[in-house]
Design a protein around this motif. Sequence first.
Motif, PDB file in Angstrom:
ATOM      1  N   LYS A 110      -4.106   1.766  -1.738  1.00  0.00           N
ATOM      2  CA  LYS A 110      -3.158   2.444  -2.801  1.00  0.00           C
ATOM      3  C   LYS A 110      -1.687   2.051  -2.497  1.00  0.00           C
ATOM      4  CE  LYS A 110      -2.795   7.024  -4.487  1.00  0.00           C
ATOM      5  NZ  LYS A 110      -2.437   8.263  -4.112  1.00  0.00           N
ATOM      6  N   ARG A 158      -0.161   9.865  10.327  1.00  0.00           N
ATOM      7  CA  ARG A 158       0.966   9.471   9.991  1.00  0.00           C
ATOM      8  C   ARG A 158       1.430  10.462   8.763  1.00  0.00           C
ATOM      9  NH1 ARG A 158      -1.289   3.448   8.055  1.00  0.00           N
ATOM     10  NH2 ARG A 158      -0.827   2.441  10.413  1.00  0.00           N
ATOM     11  N   THR A 188      16.663   2.480   0.098  1.00  0.00           N
ATOM     12  CA  THR A 188      15.471   1.179   0.158  1.00  0.00           C
ATOM     13  C   THR A 188      14.302   1.936   0.652  1.00  0.00           C
ATOM     14  OG1 THR A 188      16.222   0.527   2.342  1.00  0.00           O
ATOM     15  CG2 THR A 188      17.108  -0.556   0.246  1.00  0.00           C
ATOM     16  N   ALA A 189      14.432   3.067   1.136  1.00  0.00           N
ATOM     17  CA  ALA A 189      13.220   3.680   1.814  1.00  0.00           C
ATOM     18  C   ALA A 189      12.513   4.593   0.715  1.00  0.00           C
ATOM     19  CB  ALA A 189      13.485   4.389   3.166  1.00  0.00           C
ATOM     20  N   HIS A 216      10.963   4.884  -2.988  1.00  0.00           N
ATOM     21  CA  HIS A 216      10.308   3.963  -3.963  1.00  0.00           C
ATOM     22  C   HIS A 216      11.119   4.027  -5.267  1.00  0.00           C
ATOM     23  CE1 HIS A 216       7.951   1.481  -6.437  1.00  0.00           C
ATOM     24  NE2 HIS A 216       6.820   1.460  -5.764  1.00  0.00           N
ATOM     25  N   PHE A 220      13.609   7.251   7.779  1.00  0.00           N
ATOM     26  CA  PHE A 220      14.345   5.822   7.769  1.00  0.00           C
ATOM     27  C   PHE A 220      15.609   5.860   7.683  1.00  0.00           C
ATOM     28  CE2 PHE A 220       9.693   5.276   6.670  1.00  0.00           C
ATOM     29  CZ  PHE A 220       9.434   4.423   7.843  1.00  0.00           C
ATOM     30  N   ARG A 273      -4.009   7.066   9.826  1.00  0.00           N
ATOM     31  CA  ARG A 273      -3.545   7.508   8.531  1.00  0.00           C
ATOM     32  C   ARG A 273      -3.397   9.167   8.726  1.00  0.00           C
ATOM     33  NH1 ARG A 273      -7.225   4.717   4.911  1.00  0.00           N
ATOM     34  NH2 ARG A 273      -7.951   6.796   4.385  1.00  0.00           N
ATOM     35  N   GLN A 314      -0.876   0.203  -5.835  1.00  0.00           N
ATOM     36  CA  GLN A 314       0.084   1.344  -6.708  1.00  0.00           C
ATOM     37  C   GLN A 314       1.505   1.143  -6.312  1.00  0.00           C
ATOM     38  OE1 GLN A 314      -1.881   5.211  -6.534  1.00  0.00           O
ATOM     39  NE2 GLN A 314      -0.114   6.101  -7.235  1.00  0.00           N
ATOM     40  N   HIS A 315       1.689   1.330  -5.138  1.00  0.00           N
ATOM     41  CA  HIS A 315       3.067   1.200  -4.743  1.00  0.00           C
ATOM     42  C   HIS A 315       3.976  -0.070  -4.874  1.00  0.00           C
ATOM     43  CE1 HIS A 315       3.802   5.099  -2.868  1.00  0.00           C
ATOM     44  NE2 HIS A 315       2.575   5.130  -3.042  1.00  0.00           N
ATOM     45  N   ALA A 316       3.316  -1.136  -4.357  1.00  0.00           N
ATOM     46  CA  ALA A 316       3.718  -2.349  -4.273  1.00  0.00           C
ATOM     47  C   ALA A 316       3.451  -3.123  -5.866  1.00  0.00           C
ATOM     48  CB  ALA A 316       3.184  -3.285  -3.104  1.00  0.00           C
ATOM     49  N   ARG A 336       6.972   0.302   3.666  1.00  0.00           N
ATOM     50  CA  ARG A 336       6.716   0.885   4.973  1.00  0.00           C
ATOM     51  C   ARG A 336       6.648   2.522   4.841  1.00  0.00           C
ATOM     52  NH1 ARG A 336      11.476  -0.181   9.176  1.00  0.00           N
ATOM     53  NH2 ARG A 336      12.306   1.004   7.664  1.00  0.00           N
ATOM     54  N   THR A 337       7.775   3.064   4.063  1.00  0.00           N
ATOM     55  CA  THR A 337       7.611   4.590   4.019  1.00  0.00           C
ATOM     56  C   THR A 337       6.283   5.028   3.514  1.00  0.00           C
ATOM     57  OG1 THR A 337       9.945   4.211   3.394  1.00  0.00           O
ATOM     58  CG2 THR A 337       9.060   6.505   2.937  1.00  0.00           C
ATOM     59  N   ILE A 388      -1.788  13.835   0.398  1.00  0.00           N
ATOM     60  CA  ILE A 388      -2.512  12.868   1.176  1.00  0.00           C
ATOM     61  C   ILE A 388      -3.149  13.585   2.437  1.00  0.00           C
ATOM     62  CG2 ILE A 388      -2.478  11.134   2.839  1.00  0.00           C
ATOM     63  CD1 ILE A 388       0.084  10.094   1.451  1.00  0.00           C
ATOM     64  N   THR A 421       3.330   3.762   3.830  1.00  0.00           N
ATOM     65  CA  THR A 421       2.415   3.607   4.883  1.00  0.00           C
ATOM     66  C   THR A 421       2.565   4.867   5.787  1.00  0.00           C
ATOM     67  OG1 THR A 421       2.294   1.284   4.635  1.00  0.00           O
ATOM     68  CG2 THR A 421       1.366   2.004   6.398  1.00  0.00           C
ATOM     69  N   ALA A 422       3.778   4.926   6.038  1.00  0.00           N
ATOM     70  CA  ALA A 422       4.374   5.981   7.133  1.00  0.00           C
ATOM     71  C   ALA A 422       3.886   7.282   6.708  1.00  0.00           C
ATOM     72  CB  ALA A 422       5.759   5.733   7.559  1.00  0.00           C
ATOM     73  N   LYS A 423       3.786   7.566   5.534  1.00  0.00           N
ATOM     74  CA  LYS A 423       3.251   9.088   5.042  1.00  0.00           C
ATOM     75  C   LYS A 423       1.907   9.095   4.936  1.00  0.00           C
ATOM     76  CE  LYS A 423       4.653   8.669   0.218  1.00  0.00           C
ATOM     77  NZ  LYS A 423       5.392   9.300  -0.845  1.00  0.00           N
ATOM     78  N   GLY A 424       1.026   8.233   5.329  1.00  0.00           N
ATOM     79  CA  GLY A 424      -0.378   8.161   5.374  1.00  0.00           C
ATOM     80  C   GLY A 424      -0.986   7.698   4.010  1.00  0.00           C
ATOM     81  N   VAL A 425      -0.506   6.854   3.187  1.00  0.00           N
ATOM     82  CA  VAL A 425      -1.128   6.395   2.047  1.00  0.00           C
ATOM     83  C   VAL A 425      -2.062   5.466   2.466  1.00  0.00           C
ATOM     84  CG1 VAL A 425      -0.771   5.212  -0.210  1.00  0.00           C
ATOM     85  CG2 VAL A 425       0.977   6.990   0.762  1.00  0.00           C
ATOM     86  N   ALA A 426      -3.183   5.276   1.768  1.00  0.00           N
ATOM     87  CA  ALA A 426      -4.145   4.146   2.246  1.00  0.00           C
ATOM     88  C   ALA A 426      -3.725   2.800   1.716  1.00  0.00           C
ATOM     89  CB  ALA A 426      -5.437   4.530   1.513  1.00  0.00           C
ATOM     90  N   LYS A 427      -4.153   1.828   2.526  1.00  0.00           N
ATOM     91  CA  LYS A 427      -3.598   0.633   2.131  1.00  0.00           C
ATOM     92  C   LYS A 427      -3.922  -0.069   0.839  1.00  0.00           C
ATOM     93  CE  LYS A 427      -3.348  -3.965   4.376  1.00  0.00           C
ATOM     94  NZ  LYS A 427      -3.829  -5.177   5.112  1.00  0.00           N
ATOM     95  N   ASP A 484      11.319  -1.623   2.281  1.00  0.00           N
ATOM     96  CA  ASP A 484      11.122  -0.634   3.090  1.00  0.00           C
ATOM     97  C   ASP A 484      10.275   0.633   2.530  1.00  0.00           C
ATOM     98  OD1 ASP A 484      13.052  -1.697   4.822  1.00  0.00           O
ATOM     99  OD2 ASP A 484      14.721  -0.382   4.127  1.00  0.00           O
ATOM    100  N   TYR A 485      10.353   0.797   1.220  1.00  0.00           N
ATOM    101  CA  TYR A 485       9.493   1.649   0.629  1.00  0.00           C
ATOM    102  C   TYR A 485       8.282   1.726   0.986  1.00  0.00           C
ATOM    103  CZ  TYR A 485       9.984  -1.305  -3.539  1.00  0.00           C
ATOM    104  OH  TYR A 485       9.745  -2.424  -4.257  1.00  0.00           O
TER     105      TYR A 485
END
Lengths: 399, 331
Positions: free
Chosen positions: B241, A111, A124-125, A127, A119, A108, B245-247, B230-231, A142, B233-239, B227-228
């Motif tokens: 959250k 990342r 879609t990438a 939110h 992407f 983390r 939150q996102h999902a 994955r985005t 973060i 996660t890729a920016k470092g958001v904790a799982k 995809d969002y």
Amino acid sequence: MTSERFLSTPAQSTSDRAADIAAADNFLVVDHLSVRFPTHDGLVQAVTDLSFSVKRGETLGIVGESGSGKSVSSMAVLGLHDAKSTRLEGSIRVGGQEVVGADESTLRKLRGKEVAMIFQDPLTALHPFYSVGRQIAEAYRIHHKVSKGEARKRAIEMLDRVGIPQAKNRVDDFPHQFSGGMRQRAMIAMSLVNDPKLLIADEPTTALDVTVQAQILDLLQDLQREFNSAIIMITHDLGVIAELADEVLVMYGGRAVETGATKQILTHPEMPYTWGLLSSVPEVSADEDARLIPIPGNPPSLLNPPSGCPFNPRCTHKDKVPGDLCVTTLPELLPARVGPSHRRRCHLPDPEVIYLTEVLPEIAPDLIDPTTGEPIAALQEIAAASEAEANADSRGDQR
Amino acid sequence: MLGYIVRRLLSAGLVVTLTSMIVFALFFLGPDNPAQPLCDINGKCTPERLALLTEQLGLNDTVYHQYWIWLQGLFVGREISFGPIYQCSAPCLGISYSTRNEVTAELLDKFPATLSLAIGGSLIYLLVGVFLGTMAARVRGTLADRGLVTMSLIVSSIPYYVLAILAWIYLSLEWQIFPDTTYHPLTDGIGAWAYGLLLPWLVLGLAQSTAYARYTRGQMVETLGEDYIRTATAKGVAKRKVIFQHALRAAIVPVITIFGLDFAFLLAGTVVTEEIFDIDGIGQWGIRALRAPVDFPVVAATVLIGAVIIVIANIIVDILYSFIDPRVRVS
């Protein structure tokens, strides 16, 4: 900075130190990486024995068709594969930090901060329910202990930096209120908000208009110069490679099949698959009756990869290899005769000759000097000039 | 936004009006003389009495006239006479044949019980269902996930009334954990209110939560593949959250739709729950009115109120949508 910190760790052995010194030069070192996914049908060998490295300020282009392992390997760099359903082998070091097998909290911290990703499809990438500004501010918060207000200011700054007009007024817009190009700019702003040392762009322009593509690529180059970041550009567009990449890695069936300096690879390719890629690039300046030469056959199965060279079932030159070497033995990734960093995986005894005498006349007859038989212009130009159509083509391919 | 709400309210008004017409047609144009049950209520029904009641109820007038009178009653009140003369004030839904009370007053009397039951029960199934579904999606494919899905299927394949009766027999009668299960109005104190309704809330909530768990899980699994996510996660958001939150934010949207309609159905009366746990609400009231001799005004009122509630719930859900999903934000 990160590498210095790791260098000073006393517990490390000398060999680790040597590796770290190399890592100080190469920000990203991927070493004998294999990525496999166990499925009901068997083991999908998405990436096999892949090694490459990227220095800061440099751009590595990874080319290959869908399923060649480009995206899978770059996602591994961020540890984005689900640990339970993925088998990772080998090593990925980001600024000296090992990624393979690292825990969530280590990942983390990498990342978005050390390594950021852009992407392919920004619609879609991003939110759909959060404003663009909020998503950028989130990425910033973060890794930085700042207030929401400060993060928002930073988001506006970044949007402005990537050329969103009136960033202040657009920061609260939602992704669907942005155009395709603006969305990708916002995506780039989000990736760059933490000044990452490595930027992985996974087909960043595939979903965009041709004119916007050029702008986005220019933007990436500008930002790279400014932040001195390393870029991995994943694409199947040779035009993009010609324009941006310092080094190229051609992937096929999950393996590196040819790698080297961009100019060298585009002008003196020595692997039949790379020839095929170059032959299937349309060219604006070509004769009207000039034909595109597609690569025959289909990408290899990753469940049951072909024996020997992964490209052998589609290779039109394998009759020039003595015996059935292509079918029985996997060629090593060996240095080419010319070009110091040029390596290719091919059994052909003299691929450079075959390219100049057989392949080049077919794909670019007007580029051969009739008296000497030598190419008169860099093939780079072919790729660059025909970027537009290549993109249109690759977009269709992508759907 | 305001224009949108006005438009929606207008179309809702149309739906309710049409429903009222259909209800009117069903009951007042049925094969039986609507005066018949009223005549039957007080012992012997002679043809003369039936004729008198028919005349008094205005059933000899044209249907349009009758509907007009009924509609008028809704807005300005009216006089109703069968035997004695009743003053029915607006909004007049008629006079109950059996109790001779104003239907509107009875409705308002029964509604709090049903509302209390619906709020508690639906809160439990929404929260429990969404939480379980999210957790299952998070660990999808594992034993815990499969166990949860199997449990949910088992629970939801038992008929609801069996569950409710078993719960009532054991938890209320046999083991006396919830001995005083019934509806107490809030004026009796919030403790008595909540304690009396706790068992029906739990039974209703837990039985229904299985469906929500499965639905949420499905939505979550789909959303987690976006995809969002994955985005993020890729920016470092904790799982955690990323998931909660996102999902969840995206996965919850279709769940809200179902929830709105389910809640509306609960408000229109939960017959089984009310019967078993002795809650004197809309459901029981409506069922009682349907038993011969049929209490026409009450039945008509329950159908109408059901339509109104469902239409309103739909509007609320649509407005909620625009708060959750900016893409459907209305102008």
